[in-house]
Scaffold this motif. Structure first.
Motif, PDB file in Angstrom:
ATOM      1  N   ASP A  79      45.515  34.670  41.760  1.00 44.93           N
ATOM      2  CA  ASP A  79      44.665  35.328  42.745  1.00 44.93           C
ATOM      3  C   ASP A  79      43.386  34.517  42.911  1.00 44.93           C
TER       4      ASP A  79
ATOM      5  N   VAL B  17      51.688  33.927  39.154  1.00 44.13           N
ATOM      6  CA  VAL B  17      50.949  34.458  40.314  1.00 44.13           C
ATOM      7  C   VAL B  17      49.470  34.209  40.086  1.00 44.13           C
TER       8      VAL B  17
ATOM      9  N   THR C  19      46.431  40.847  47.796  1.00 48.49           N
ATOM     10  CA  THR C  19      46.381  41.165  46.367  1.00 48.49           C
ATOM     11  C   THR C  19      47.352  42.287  46.019  1.00 48.49           C
TER      12      THR C  19
ATOM     13  N   ILE D 187      50.832  40.646  45.750  1.00 50.67           N
ATOM     14  CA  ILE D 187      51.176  39.924  44.499  1.00 50.67           C
ATOM     15  C   ILE D 187      51.239  40.874  43.309  1.00 50.67           C
TER      16      ILE D 187
ATOM     17  N   PHE E   2      43.676  34.523  37.279  1.00 46.89           N
ATOM     18  CA  PHE E   2      42.795  35.435  38.010  1.00 46.89           C
ATOM     19  C   PHE E   2      41.599  34.695  38.589  1.00 46.89           C
TER      20      PHE E   2
END
Lengths: 385, 240
Positions: free
Chosen positions: B172, B170, B51, B54, B95
Motif C-alpha cells: 500500500d 501486497v 485499499t 487489496i 505498508f
C-alpha cells in the motif's frame, strides 16, 4: 513470538518503567494500608499476647475488653485456686495511674502489677535491667516506647528530651518509684506507657479502693482440657473465664464494633485497592492501545487469536510480577523501618502478601482480558489505514 | 501438477461500509485478475476503493458479495484460524507507514513472519539477516527503526514482506513517504525480490513516478476498475 512480546514491552523503557512504577505503587497501597490496619487491630489485644504463659484469664463478668478491667475482691483468687484442674492461679493488676514527670507534668500510664512471687505476666524482653529487680524497693520497669516517649525526661530549653534510664525516679500518685529496667512490650491500642511492678506495690500505687484485683491468670493442669477448666471456673466461681484466644477475640470485636476505626481505615484500604486496581488496569490497557497497530500488523501477517492472547497474557504477568515485587519490597522496607518505632507500624505477614499478590494478579489478568478483547475485535484491515 | 494460472481472481466483488442512509459502496462489482509472475499496480484517486480491494485480496477484509480466489482457493470459506495461518504463509505485506515495531531491531522486525509461522527465534533472525542483505541493508541488521532513514525502513519492510517467501505480496503506497530517488531504489528492490514465475505483486499507489515498474496498471474510479493497461506496451484491455 513470546520474545517479541517481551521485547515490545521491555524495549520502550520509559513506558515499561511507567507501568512497573504504577503497579508497584498500587501494590504498595494494597499491602501497606491493610498492613497498618492489621497492626492497629493487633494492638487491641497486644497485652494479652505479651502475657503469654497463662491458659485462662479470669475476670469480672462485666469486662468488655482488656483495658476495661472491673476490679474484683482478692478473695476470688483463692476460689479460683480451689477449682479442679487449675495448676496455678496468680493475680494481675491492670489500671491507669498518673505519673508525674520532673517538670510536674502528669502522664496517664498503664500500671501492671505482677504476682510478687512468680512475676508471671512480666515482659518477655528486657532491654536494660532484670525482671527479678522488681523485688527491690520501689522498683518499676518501664516499656521502651514509654521510656523514650511520653515518660522521657523533660528537656531543658533548646535540648531534646532524654529517655528514661535505670535509676531514674518517678512519682506514681505521689508515691516514689525507681526505674530498675527498660523492657520491650507490644504497643497498645491507646499507646500509653506501660509500667510493670509487683502486685502488692501496684495496689499501694493505686488509689485506695476495696477491690483491686483486675485479672486472675490461670494455668490448667497438663491433663485437663483448657475448655473444661474454663467452664468449671465459670460454674464454680460465677466469674467470667476465657482462654487467651477467646479474650483476644472479645477485645478485638469490642473495638471493632464500638469504634469507627474499621469504617475509617477500612475505607482507606478499599479506596487504596480500587485506586490501585484502576491505575494498574488503566496503564496496562493504555500500553496495549499504544501497540494496537502492531497487533493488527501481527494479525494481518498470520498471528492467530490464541497467539495474540498468549503474548498479551505474558506481558501482563511480567509487569504484574515485577511491579508487585517492587511494591512488596518497598512495603517490606517500610515495615522494617517502622518495626522498632513505638508510633506508626505495620504488620507484613504471608497472608497479606498472598492476598495482595492474588489481587494484583486478578487486576493484571483483568486488564489483560480487556486488552485481549480489544485486540481480538481488531480488524486486521486497519493496517492499511 | 500445474498450479493455477492466476494468483488472484476476483469476480463481482462488492463491499459496503455502514448501513442504511450512511451506507457507502466501496467496491461496486470488481472483476480483476492478477497473473502469476506479474507486478500489477492499482491506481486511482483517493477514496476510489484501492485499499479496500487489496484488503479483500489479502484476506484481511471480507467482501459482501462476489468471490475472490487466491491461488484458486476461496479463503473466506476457511475457518478463521486456518485462514489466518494461510495468510501468514502465502501473503506478504508492505505498508505506507512501514509499521515496523519500534522496539525491535531491523533483523527482529524482518523475522516476525517466520516467528508467526513457528520458526525458532535464532533461526528466524539468521534468515532475516540474510534477507536484509538482499535489500542492501548489510550492516544495519541491529539498528532500530528510528536509526534508519525512510528508504532504509521501507527496505526493512520489504524484507519482512518477502522473508517467508510468500506467493503474493501486497503493498500500500510503498513509495509515498519517500523522495523520488529513494522510491525508485525501493521499487527496484521490490521488483527484484518479490516477483517470480510462481509469485505476484500487487501495489496500490498514487505515485506516477513508479508506474514504469508495473507489468499492468489497473485504474479504479468510484469503486470500479475502469481500465487495465499493459504498462510497457501501453495497450488497453477491455473492461466490462
Amino acid at each position: 513470538m513470546f520474545r517479541i512480546a517481551l521485547k515490545m514491552l521491555l524495549g520502550d523503557r520509559g513506558k515499561y518503567f511507567g507501568i512497573i512504577t504504577g503497579i508497584a505503587l498500587a501494590s504498595l497501597l494494597m499491602i501497606q494500608q491493610p498492613g497498618i490496619l492489621i497492626s492497629i487491630f493487633s494492638r487491641t489485644y497486644s497485652f494479652i499476647s505479651d502475657v503469654a504463659l497463662p491458659d485462662i484469664w479470669v475476670m469480672d463478668p462485666m469486662v468488655k475488653y482488656v483495658d476495661d478491667s472491673q476490679p474484683m475482691l482478692d478473695t476470688q483468687l483463692y476460689r479460683v485456686r480451689g477449682v479442679k484442674g487449675v495448676e496455678w492461679a496468680v493475680p494481675l493488676y491492670k489500671g491507669n495511674q498518673r505519673v508525674r514527670l520532673g517538670d510536674g507534668q502528669l502522664v496517664s500510664s498503664n500500671l501492671i502489677g505482677l504476682d510478687d512471687a512468680t512475676l508471671i505476666g512480666g515482659p518477655a524482653v528486657m532491654l536494660k535491667g532484670r525482671l527479678a529487680d522488681l523485688r527491690l524497693p520501689d522498683a518499676v520497669i518501664v516499656d521502651e516506647a514509654g521510656a523514650t516517649g511520653r515518660l522521657a525526661k523533660p528537656a531543658s530549653p533548646g535540648k531534646k528530651a532524654e529517655p528514661l534510664q535505670v535509676g531514674d525516679i518517678l512519682e506514681i500518685n505521689d508515691k516514689r518509684a525507681r526505674v530498675v529496667g527498660i523492657a520491650r512490650a507490644g504497643a497498645t491500642f491507646q499507646s500509653q506507657p506501660i509500667i510493670y511492678t509487683t502486685y502488692t506495690r501496684a495496689t499501694t500505687y493505686a488509689l485506695s479502693e476495696r477491690k483491686l484485683l483486675s485479672y486472675i491468670l490461670v494455668k490448667a493442669k497438663a491433663d485437663e482440657p483448657v475448655a473444661n477448666v474454663t467452664a468449671r471456673i465459670r460454674h464454680d466461681t460465677g466469674m467470667a473465664a476465657r482462654s487467651a484466644d477467646e479474650f483476644k477475640d472479645m477485645t478485638f470485636q469490642y473495638i471493632l464494633n464500638n469504634t469507627s476505626i474499621l469504617t475509617n481505615f477500612g475505607f482507606v484500604v478499599v479506596v487504596g485497592f480500587i485506586v490501585g486496581a484502576a491505575v494498574t488496569g488503566q496503564i496496562f490497557y493504555n500500553f496495549t492501545l499504544d501497540n494496537l497497530r502492531y497487533f493488527a500488523v501481527f494479525k494481518a501477517m498470520g498471528a492467530t487469536d490464541r497467539m495474540l492472547r498468549r503474548m498479551i497474557l505474558l506481558q501482563a504477568l511480567l509487569v504484574g510480577f515485577v511491579g508487585f515485587g517492587l511494591g512488596a519490597g518497598a512495603t517490606a522496607v517500610f515495615a522494617a523501618i517502622t518495626r522498632e518505632r513505638p508510633g506508626l507500624s505495620m504488620t507484613l505477614n504471608w497472608q497479606l502478601l498472598l492476598g495482595s499478590s492474588i489481587a494484583v494478579a486478578v487486576i493484571v489478568l483483568f486488564a489483560a482480558l480487556i486488552s485481549v478483547r480489544k485486540v481480538l475485535k481488531l480488524e486486521p484491515a486497519v493496517v492499511f489505514k | 501438477m500445474n498450479g493455477p494460472a492466476s494468483a488472484v481472481q476476483c469476480k463481482g466483488v462488492i463491499k459496503r461500509y455502514g448501513s442504511g442512509e450512511a451506507e457507502v459502496l466501496a467496491l461496486r462489482g470488481i472483476d480483476l485478475e492478477v497473473r502469476m509472475g506479474e507486478l500489477l499496480m492499482l491506481v486511482g484517486p483517493s477514496g476510489c476503493g484501492k485499499t479496500t480491494l487489496i484488503s479483500v485480496i489479502a484476506g484481511i477484509l471480507d467482501q459482501d458479495e462476489g468471490e475472490c480466489l487466491l491461488f484458486g482457493q476461496d479463503i473466506t470459506r476457511l475457518p478463521a484460524d486456518e485462514r489466518t495461518r494461510y495468510r501468514g504463509q502465502a501473503i506478504g505485506f508492505v505498508f505506507q507507514s512501514f509499521n515496523l515495531i519500534p522496539t525491535l531491531t531491523a533483523a527482529e522486525n524482518v523475522a516476525i513472519p517466520m516467528l508467526i509461522n513457528g520458526m525458532p527465534f535464532e533461526s528466524a533472525v539468521a534468515e532475516a539477516r540474510s534477507r536484509l542483505r538482499d535489500v542492501q541493508l548489510e550492516g544495519r541488521e541491529d539498528a532500530l527503526p528510528t536509526q534508519l532513514s525512510g528508504g532504509q525502513q521501507q527496505r526493512v519492510a520489504i524484507a519482512r514482506a518477502i522473508v517467508h517467501r510468500p506467493r503474493l505480496v501486497v503493498c500500500d503506497e510503498p513509495t509515498s513517504a519517500l523522495d523520488g530517488e529513494t522510491g525508485h531504489k525501493v521499487m527496484q528492490v521490490l521488483k527484484n525480490v518479490a516477483v517470480g514465475s510462481d509469485r505476484a505483486l500487487v501495489i496500490v499507489t498514487h505515485d506516477a513516478r513508479i508506474y514504469e515498474f508495473a507489468d499492468r496498471i489497473a485504474r479504479m474510479e468510484d469503486g470500479r476498475i475502469v481500465s487495465v493497461e499493459q504498462a510497457e506496451r501501453g495497450t488497453k484491455e477491455n473492461v466490462p
